[in-house]
Motif scaffolding. Structure first.
Motif, mmCIF file in Angstrom:
data_model
loop_
_atom_site.group_PDB
_atom_site.id
_atom_site.type_symbol
_atom_site.label_atom_id
_atom_site.label_comp_id
_atom_site.label_asym_id
_atom_site.label_seq_id
_atom_site.Cartn_x
_atom_site.Cartn_y
_atom_site.Cartn_z
ATOM 1 N N LYS A 1 29.968 -26.064 -63.109
ATOM 2 C CA LYS A 1 29.619 -25.390 -61.866
ATOM 3 C C LYS A 1 28.298 -24.667 -62.087
ATOM 4 O O LYS A 1 28.037 -24.147 -63.172
ATOM 5 C CB LYS A 1 30.697 -24.364 -61.487
ATOM 6 C CG LYS A 1 32.061 -24.961 -61.223
ATOM 7 C CD LYS A 1 32.235 -25.276 -59.759
ATOM 8 C CE LYS A 1 33.656 -25.655 -59.390
ATOM 9 N NZ LYS A 1 34.334 -26.620 -60.245
ATOM 10 N N LEU B 1 25.661 -20.537 -58.590
ATOM 11 C CA LEU B 1 25.937 -20.335 -57.161
ATOM 12 C C LEU B 1 27.341 -20.809 -56.803
ATOM 13 O O LEU B 1 28.055 -20.152 -56.048
ATOM 14 C CB LEU B 1 24.918 -21.091 -56.312
ATOM 15 C CG LEU B 1 23.616 -20.360 -56.021
ATOM 16 C CD1 LEU B 1 22.792 -21.167 -55.052
ATOM 17 C CD2 LEU B 1 23.885 -18.970 -55.468
ATOM 18 N N GLN B 2 27.727 -21.959 -57.363
ATOM 19 C CA GLN B 2 29.063 -22.478 -57.069
ATOM 20 C C GLN B 2 30.136 -21.546 -57.608
ATOM 21 O O GLN B 2 31.172 -21.351 -56.985
ATOM 22 C CB GLN B 2 29.225 -23.873 -57.681
ATOM 23 C CG GLN B 2 28.421 -24.925 -56.929
ATOM 24 C CD GLN B 2 28.365 -26.241 -57.684
ATOM 25 O OE1 GLN B 2 28.300 -26.258 -58.905
ATOM 26 N NE2 GLN B 2 28.380 -27.342 -56.957
ATOM 27 N N ARG C 1 29.842 -18.341 -57.861
ATOM 28 C CA ARG C 1 29.920 -17.219 -56.939
ATOM 29 C C ARG C 1 30.670 -17.609 -55.668
ATOM 30 O O ARG C 1 31.465 -16.846 -55.133
ATOM 31 C CB ARG C 1 28.512 -16.723 -56.596
ATOM 32 C CG ARG C 1 28.516 -15.320 -56.021
ATOM 33 C CD ARG C 1 27.171 -14.952 -55.447
ATOM 34 N NE ARG C 1 26.096 -15.162 -56.415
ATOM 35 C CZ ARG C 1 24.817 -15.243 -56.071
ATOM 36 N NH1 ARG C 1 24.449 -15.124 -54.816
ATOM 37 N NH2 ARG C 1 23.885 -15.418 -56.982
ATOM 38 N N ASP C 2 30.419 -18.830 -55.198
ATOM 39 C CA ASP C 2 31.091 -19.289 -53.977
ATOM 40 C C ASP C 2 32.602 -19.406 -54.163
ATOM 41 O O ASP C 2 33.351 -19.335 -53.195
ATOM 42 C CB ASP C 2 30.517 -20.638 -53.529
ATOM 43 C CG ASP C 2 29.086 -20.481 -53.023
ATOM 44 O OD1 ASP C 2 28.694 -19.327 -52.748
ATOM 45 O OD2 ASP C 2 28.364 -21.489 -52.917
ATOM 46 N N GLY D 1 34.265 -17.258 -55.419
ATOM 47 C CA GLY D 1 34.778 -15.896 -55.356
ATOM 48 C C GLY D 1 34.943 -15.263 -56.718
ATOM 49 O O GLY D 1 35.692 -14.316 -56.888
ATOM 50 N N LYS E 1 21.997 -12.804 -49.635
ATOM 51 C CA LYS E 1 23.128 -12.366 -48.821
ATOM 52 C C LYS E 1 22.673 -12.139 -47.387
ATOM 53 O O LYS E 1 21.536 -11.768 -47.139
ATOM 54 C CB LYS E 1 23.702 -11.060 -49.387
ATOM 55 C CG LYS E 1 24.697 -11.330 -50.503
ATOM 56 C CD LYS E 1 25.344 -10.051 -50.969
ATOM 57 C CE LYS E 1 26.075 -10.298 -52.276
ATOM 58 N NZ LYS E 1 26.059 -9.124 -53.131
#
Lengths: 365, 521
Positions: B335, B338-339, B341-342, B344, B376
């Motif tokens: 990953k 960014l992935q 973080r996406d 969660g 953000k």
């Protein structure tokens, strides 16, 4: 025995930690003054005329008549426009030296539209088609090196440079194909009678719209670079690709996107040159602006607003130098010499802003 | 091998060598050592103990502040590597300095001030002779870009031999070699010793020291803490010398509370740029409410381990995140940041390379704080208000010394740079916080501030990872310590029960299961 004398060098070059704003401008100003003295001296040696008179001629070349002022402003605007095009790429440390070719392709697209659709499309739509075609042509010419760089890590400097030569040859080909009279290799003024596709004249000044468009672009580029997320991403990628990776930014995406923008603005510059100024196309349409623009952008530290000043400086000196050449019966090379001297000093001054020179202190005997 | 000594005068002798940097950091403090012809001396020491500085002094790169250097009994002054070569001292650096498009021979003769005619064939012949004499395997006409790492190293060694070096210095020559290549190199070095060369070798690996050298000099914090004859010592003694005496630190360490597995790493493997394994079968768990220390010699895979977890490094294996809220298992492998973080997962990472990775030197504090959060919110424009407020808060809370929040970060001192970086990463209130050498180069006060911040994070339930080099700090700060040794986990110990000697041994342990690198076998 271990105390061997090692002589301290006579001069030290020390990196400056910080330098007040007024001092940087003082250094730049004195660089220009020195440049003027040196080029005055060279001018005197070559022409045997009073340096003051040479400068008077120079100023006269840019500001002598209203016509000259507008001509100078037009030159400034076009140079500024190409500089705006290279700025995002250079800020990203993508050495796009292919603006020359990108401008030419944009201009060629405009000229093609004017020649092919000049009699068939209504003027408003024709202009719109020209703008779109120019933007697309410039963008494609910048996008190709960007693809190769971001996928296979080719050298973008060589690639963009080579694209220039391809563009020049393509334009040469079409100049011959469209030449009037046939076979002369000269396209001549396109749509001389109908003015189809020509940039409308605003306020009675033929270059005013040109200048206003570039001014608008300058403000947009300034906002884009300093206040948008894209601009921020460009800075991060330019400063450190590792940091970009670290925050999860796709370096590839940013490079491709930024080069599309860079090429698109070059395309607009090509359109302005063909539709707004020259009304023709030739391999000299870009006139080296693609390279001079790099200097303009660099001297302004990629700040679009400062670029107004630096492009003025270069446009002024170039006009002035040409004027000197003609007035004193010298050929164009003389103007190149003068421009070269001035640019040398302006760029050299940046060294003294970054570094200071300290002399060895006298040793006590 | 005293009986092998050919002369009574040391080939090279250092007396009272002292070298300080910027007038403050004393890298070498009054160091004495000597090597005879026909002898191999190992220099052993932790990171930052002054080994490389000392070698640079001997090879003429640095000029010592005090002290004397004697070659074959005569005092010499060396102001450049050229001077060193004139005294027959040759250094083989850790990072090769070769021209890729030249052949081996061309590289070897490059830069020689030879007045005679340029005769490449003759040179090729000479290179072959040297290779045969010492048992090197090399094709003198092969281009460098076609060569493996060990072949390049061979070229570097022949280069100094060709220049007539009698005293050879090798800076961590085995760091880039496979066990088989290492063994081959050692064979050559032994042969050179028997021919009467004096050899100094820097290494971290204890088993190599024991199998190769005649004598060992141990450096600790810039001082020579002891020279021992290899035959009369063992790993334990060397480790003790190397790590020094225990220092008591006053770090408030709380008992871990609410310890739960947060990140589980299974069978992690990773290859480096050269295709060498940098991580091999790594298995461990990072728990919430706990600080996991990672110890190891520099370059044992610490960087790759953290970067693999952070999504910055290609790797094989499993990295499973246990979500504290939903209890879900999330696979983080392959990953991007960014992935991750996406998904969660709030994963913060303070990388080792602060200005090259964690921060952008030319940007100001606010823009650097914004690195994590600029994307953000909707819209194309940046919102600097929040970052600006956060910057002010970090400057105030962490006592960052700066002219203002719009100062470019490169103008700040190392400690203040680190405070900004750590401050930003903590502001995300992470579930997992990974830090690599967070106190490197920091003064005592800043270091303690960072320790306290990490402890606060631990108490608030974050899973903290602390990669460190100072064993005293690791023992005083962490709850568990994972020890890496050349890409393997050589042990996970309880920080409250372990000792520096135990960790030191694990760090230098030869965990290579092939056994091929054990020289004496």
């Amino acid at each position: 025995m271990a105390e061997h004398k090692i002589k301290e060098p006579l001069i030290h070059i020390v990196k400056r930690n910080r330098i007040p704003m007024w001092k940087t401008w003082l250094i730049r100003l004195s660089a220009i003054l020195v440049a003027l003295v040196v080029s005055g001296l060279v001018g005197f040696l070559l022409t045997r005329s009073n340096p003051i008179r040479i400068y008077a001629v120079m100023i006269d070349g840019s500001f002598g008549t209203e016509r000259r002022i507008w001509g100078m402003l037009q030159n400034l605007a076009m140079l500024l426009c190409v500089s705006l095009a290279v700025t995002p790429a250079f800020k990203m440390r993508f050495w796009n030296i292919g603006a020359e070719g990108q401008v030419l392709m944009g201009g060629l697209a405009s000229a093609a539209c004017m020649i092919l659709f000049g009699n068939s499309l209504p003027n408003g739509i024709l202009i719109l088609v020209m703008i779109i075609a120019s933007i697309a042509a410039g963008a494609i010419w910048a996008f190709v090196p960007a693809i190769f760089r971001s996928f296979w890590n080719t050298n973008e400097t060589l690639f963009t440079l080579m694209m220039n030569y391809i563009a020049i040859q393509i334009v040469s080909f079409f100049s011959y194909k469209w030449s009037v009279p046939k076979g002369s290799g000269n396209v001549g003024i396109i749509n001389r009678d109908t003015h189809a596709g020509w940039l409308p004249v605003v306020g009675g000044k033929s270059y005013l719209l040109n200048i206003l468009i570039v001014l608008g672009l300058t403000i947009i580029m300034h906002v884009y670079l300093w206040y948008s997320k894209h601009g921020y991403e460009i800075s991060v990628v330019g400063e450190s690709e590792n940091t970009a990776r670290y925050i999860g930014l796709s370096v590839r995406k940013v490079i491709l996107r930024t080069m599309l923008i860079s090429g698109a603005i070059s395309g607009i510059a090509g359109w302005l040159l063909v539709a707004g100024t020259d009304h023709t196309i030739s391999r000299n349409t870009a006139a080296g602006r693609g390279f001079t623009a790099i200097m303009v952008a660099w001297l302004a530290k990629f700040n679009p607003l400062t670029m107004i000043l630096t492009s003025f400086l270069l446009a002024f000196f170039e006009k002035g130098a040409v004027e000197i050449s003609t007035k004193f019966g010298l050929n164009e090379s003389f103007s190149d010499i003068i421009t070269g001297i001035i640019i040398f000093f302006i760029i050299g001054s940046e060294f003294f802003i970054q570094y200071s020179i300290k002399f060895r202190e006298k040793e006590e005997k | 091998m005293a009986e092998n000594q050919r002369s009574e005068v040391p080939a090279i002798r250092l007396k009272g060598i002292t070298k300080a940097f910027a007038g403050k950091v004393v890298a070498n403090d009054n160091i004495d050592l000597s090597v005879y012809h026909g002898q191999i001396l190992s220099i052993l020491g932790e990171n930052g103990s002054g080994k490389t500085t000392l070698m640079n002094v001997i090879s003429g790169i640095y000029f010592p502040d005090h002290g004397h250097i004697y070659v074959d009994g005569e005092e010499v002054v060396m102001r450049s590597p050229k001077d060193a070569l004139r005294h027959n001292i040759g250094m083989i650096h850790q990072h090769f300095k070769l021209v890729d498009v030249f052949s081996a021979t061309e590289n070897i003769i490059l830069g020689l001030e030879d007045k005679s005619r340029y005769d490449l064939k003759q040179c090729v012949k000479q290179v072959k002779e040297i290779a045969n004499q010492y048992g090197f395997e090399i094709d003198p006409e092969r281009k460098i870009y076609d060569m493996s790492v060990s072949e390049k190293q061979t070229v570097e060694i022949i280069k100094v031999l060709y220049r007539g070096a009698d005293i050879l210095i090798l800076d961590e020559p085995t760091a880039v070699l496979t066990p088989q290549e290492t063994e081959k190199l050692f064979g050559v070095l032994r042969k050179m010793r028997d021919e009467g060369k004096a050899i100094i070798i820097i290494t971290h690996k204890l088993h190599e020291v024991l199998s190769l050298s005649d004598k060992v000099t141990v450096l600790c914090k810039g001082k020579n803490v002891g020279t021992v004859v290899t035959a009369q010592t063992n790993e334990e003694e060397l480790t003790e010398l190397m790590v020094g005496k225990k220092v008591i630190l006053n770090i408030d360490r709380s008992e871990p509370k609410n310890v739960q597995p947060r990140l589980i790493v299974k069978n992690l493997n990773c290859k480096g740029v050269e295709g060498v394994d940098v991580l091999k079968d790594i298995n461990f768990t990072i728990n919430s409410g706990e600080i996991l220390g990672i110890a190891g010699i520099a370059g044992s895979g610490q960087k790759e381990l953290l970067e693999s977890i952070a999504g910055l490094q290609k790797c094989e294996g499993e990295i499973i995140f246990m979500d504290p809220e939903s209890g879900e298992e999330k696979d983080l492998r392959k990953k991007t940041p960014l992935q991750i973080r996406d998904l969660g997962v709030s994963l913060s990472f303070v990388p080792e390379d602060r200005l090259g990775m964690g921060l952008v030197g030319n940007m100001n504090i606010v823009d650097n704080i914004m690195l994590r959060s600029y994307n953000k919110g909707k819209g194309v424009f940046l919102n600097r208000t929040e970052s600006s407020e956060l910057a002010e808060k970090i400057i105030k809370d962490l006592e960052v010394v700066t002219p203002g929040k719009t100062t470019p970060i490169r103008r700040l001192s190392g400690g203040n740079v680190q405070k900004v970086l750590v401050g930003r990463e903590i502001a995300e209130s992470p579930t997992v916080l990974m830090t690599a050498y967070p106190v490197r180069g920091l003064d005592i006060n800043s270091s303690y501030m960072i320790y306290n911040l990490l402890n606060n994070q631990k108490e608030s339930g974050t899973a903290v990872v602390f990669v460190g080099e100072d064993l005293d700090v690791l023992i005083a700060l962490c709850d568990r310590i994972l020890v890496l040794s050349s890409g393997h986990v050589s042990g996970i110990v309880d920080a409250r029960k372990t000792s520096k000697a135990e960790i030191g041994l694990l760090m230098t342990q030869n965990t290579n299961k092939d056994g091929a690198s054990d020289g004496r076998a």
